[in-house]
Design a protein around this motif. Structure first.
Motif, PDB file in Angstrom:
ATOM      1  N   LEU A 210       0.829  -1.205   0.000  1.00  0.00           N
ATOM      2  CA  LEU A 210       0.000   0.000   0.000  1.00  0.00           C
ATOM      3  C   LEU A 210       0.863   1.254   0.000  1.00  0.00           C
ATOM      4  N   ALA A 211       1.928   1.216   0.758  1.00  0.00           N
ATOM      5  CA  ALA A 211       2.851   2.366   0.795  1.00  0.00           C
ATOM      6  C   ALA A 211       3.404   2.643  -0.602  1.00  0.00           C
ATOM      7  N   GLY A 212       3.794   1.580  -1.314  1.00  0.00           N
ATOM      8  CA  GLY A 212       4.314   1.747  -2.661  1.00  0.00           C
ATOM      9  C   GLY A 212       3.293   2.341  -3.609  1.00  0.00           C
ATOM     10  N   ARG A 213       2.039   1.893  -3.508  1.00  0.00           N
ATOM     11  CA  ARG A 213       0.975   2.417  -4.373  1.00  0.00           C
ATOM     12  C   ARG A 213       0.670   3.880  -4.074  1.00  0.00           C
ATOM     13  N   MET A 214       0.850   4.279  -2.802  1.00  0.00           N
ATOM     14  CA  MET A 214       0.533   5.648  -2.406  1.00  0.00           C
ATOM     15  C   MET A 214       1.730   6.590  -2.493  1.00  0.00           C
ATOM     16  N   GLY A 215       2.921   6.020  -2.609  1.00  0.00           N
ATOM     17  CA  GLY A 215       4.112   6.856  -2.676  1.00  0.00           C
ATOM     18  C   GLY A 215       4.517   7.428  -1.326  1.00  0.00           C
ATOM     19  N   ILE A 216       4.224   6.677  -0.262  1.00  0.00           N
ATOM     20  CA  ILE A 216       4.632   7.102   1.084  1.00  0.00           C
ATOM     21  C   ILE A 216       5.345   5.924   1.752  1.00  0.00           C
ATOM     22  N   SER A 217       5.888   6.150   2.926  1.00  0.00           N
ATOM     23  CA  SER A 217       6.646   5.095   3.607  1.00  0.00           C
ATOM     24  C   SER A 217       5.724   4.085   4.290  1.00  0.00           C
ATOM     25  N   ARG A 218       6.260   2.894   4.556  1.00  0.00           N
ATOM     26  CA  ARG A 218       5.504   1.871   5.270  1.00  0.00           C
ATOM     27  C   ARG A 218       5.141   2.345   6.667  1.00  0.00           C
ATOM     28  N   SER A 219       6.044   3.074   7.304  1.00  0.00           N
ATOM     29  CA  SER A 219       5.742   3.564   8.652  1.00  0.00           C
ATOM     30  C   SER A 219       4.602   4.580   8.629  1.00  0.00           C
ATOM     31  N   ALA A 220       4.477   5.326   7.525  1.00  0.00           N
ATOM     32  CA  ALA A 220       3.347   6.261   7.402  1.00  0.00           C
ATOM     33  C   ALA A 220       2.032   5.480   7.318  1.00  0.00           C
ATOM     34  N   ILE A 221       2.056   4.342   6.617  1.00  0.00           N
ATOM     35  CA  ILE A 221       0.862   3.487   6.548  1.00  0.00           C
ATOM     36  C   ILE A 221       0.539   2.951   7.941  1.00  0.00           C
ATOM     37  N   ALA A 222       1.544   2.537   8.674  1.00  0.00           N
ATOM     38  CA  ALA A 222       1.325   2.036  10.034  1.00  0.00           C
ATOM     39  C   ALA A 222       0.670   3.112  10.898  1.00  0.00           C
ATOM     40  N   PHE A 223       1.121   4.345  10.750  1.00  0.00           N
ATOM     41  CA  PHE A 223       0.517   5.442  11.509  1.00  0.00           C
ATOM     42  C   PHE A 223      -0.932   5.659  11.080  1.00  0.00           C
ATOM     43  N   LEU A 224      -1.209   5.573   9.773  1.00  0.00           N
ATOM     44  CA  LEU A 224      -2.583   5.732   9.288  1.00  0.00           C
ATOM     45  C   LEU A 224      -3.484   4.635   9.865  1.00  0.00           C
ATOM     46  N   GLU A 225      -2.951   3.413   9.903  1.00  0.00           N
ATOM     47  CA  GLU A 225      -3.752   2.264  10.325  1.00  0.00           C
ATOM     48  C   GLU A 225      -3.943   2.158  11.834  1.00  0.00           C
ATOM     49  N   THR A 226      -3.237   2.927  12.585  1.00  0.00           N
ATOM     50  CA  THR A 226      -3.428   2.912  14.039  1.00  0.00           C
ATOM     51  C   THR A 226      -4.166   4.158  14.519  1.00  0.00           C
ATOM     52  N   GLY A 227      -4.508   5.038  13.579  1.00  0.00           N
ATOM     53  CA  GLY A 227      -5.235   6.252  13.938  1.00  0.00           C
ATOM     54  C   GLY A 227      -4.362   7.306  14.579  1.00  0.00           C
ATOM     55  N   ARG A 228      -3.030   7.121  14.511  1.00  0.00           N
ATOM     56  CA  ARG A 228      -2.116   8.085  15.132  1.00  0.00           C
ATOM     57  C   ARG A 228      -1.756   9.232  14.200  1.00  0.00           C
ATOM     58  N   SER A 229      -2.133   9.121  12.947  1.00  0.00           N
ATOM     59  CA  SER A 229      -1.804  10.172  11.992  1.00  0.00           C
ATOM     60  C   SER A 229      -3.008  11.063  11.770  1.00  0.00           C
ATOM     61  N   SER A 230      -2.793  12.353  11.872  1.00  0.00           N
ATOM     62  CA  SER A 230      -3.888  13.295  11.629  1.00  0.00           C
ATOM     63  C   SER A 230      -4.043  13.576  10.145  1.00  0.00           C
ATOM     64  N   SER A 231      -3.151  13.035   9.323  1.00  0.00           N
ATOM     65  CA  SER A 231      -3.192  13.317   7.887  1.00  0.00           C
ATOM     66  C   SER A 231      -3.967  12.271   7.091  1.00  0.00           C
ATOM     67  N   VAL A 232      -4.624  11.339   7.759  1.00  0.00           N
ATOM     68  CA  VAL A 232      -5.318  10.268   7.038  1.00  0.00           C
ATOM     69  C   VAL A 232      -6.385  10.832   6.102  1.00  0.00           C
ATOM     70  N   ARG A 233      -7.052  11.897   6.511  1.00  0.00           N
ATOM     71  CA  ARG A 233      -8.127  12.455   5.689  1.00  0.00           C
ATOM     72  C   ARG A 233      -7.614  12.948   4.334  1.00  0.00           C
TER      73      ARG A 233
END
Length: 187
Positions: free
Chosen positions: A101-124
């Motif tokens: 998913l990170a590769g498809r979105m052009g972001i890091s795997r850790s950014a995906i982990a943050f999105l998936e745990t609700g810790r990222s405010s940038s998910v929207r």
């Protein structure tokens, strides 16, 4: 013998009669499939997300465990957690890893982990891209539901009920749904 109609909706919490079974909170319903999180009543923060399965399998679990809708569907999780769980569920349903998913979105795997745990405010800001990747409407991420046009002939009474229902605030809609479901139990 009675016929019971159950409408599965995101946000519903199903409580089994058997104490050893976990509660299930519906995260999403798409094309006859349902995704849910199992919730231990004593540890709601340790909810475990399950990928999409057939609604018929979920309904069989309801029947098997004599589960019922929780009286109060107050959120046991935050909206950010619910949104994060939808991302996890879709990713797993598509057989993707966080790395994929990170590769498809052009972001890091850790950014995906943050999105998936609700810790990222940038998910929207990623929702349109996620909707495109998973081929689902944006509304699925925001409300947990996706609208689909259905042509159906309704009587004037049915049309009046739908018009009244649509005018209700969301919290009253849930109460109406619960009331109707309780009435159908005894038929």
């Amino acid at each position: 013998m009675y016929s019971q109609t159950i409408s599965l909706q995101p946000g519903q919490i199903w409580v089994p009669t058997a104490k050893q079974a976990s509660q299930r909170k519906i995260l999403g319903c798409v094309n006859g499939m349902v995704s849910y999180a199992t919730i231990e009543s004593d540890q709601p923060e340790n909810a475990k997300t399950h990928p999409y399965e057939k609604q018929s399998a979920f309904m069989a679990w309801i029947k098997e465990t004599h589960a019922h809708l929780a009286e109060t569907q107050s959120a046991t999780t935050s909206p950010a957690f619910d949104l994060a769980q939808r991302v996890v569920t879709l990713r797993k349903a598509f057989g993707m890893t966080q790395e994929d998913l990170a590769g498809r979105m052009g972001i890091s795997r850790s950014a995906i982990a943050f999105l998936e745990t609700g810790r990222s405010s940038s998910v929207r800001k990623h929702i349109p891209q996620l909707a495109e990747i998973f081929q689902v409407p944006v509304d699925l991420f925001l409300s947990g539901m996706a609208d689909k046009d259905v042509v159906e002939v309704l009587s004037s009474d049915e049309q009046n009920l739908i018009t009244l229902y649509r005018a209700l605030p969301s919290e009253f809609k849930l109460n109406v749904q619960k009331y109707i479901e309780r009435q159908n139990v005894y038929r």
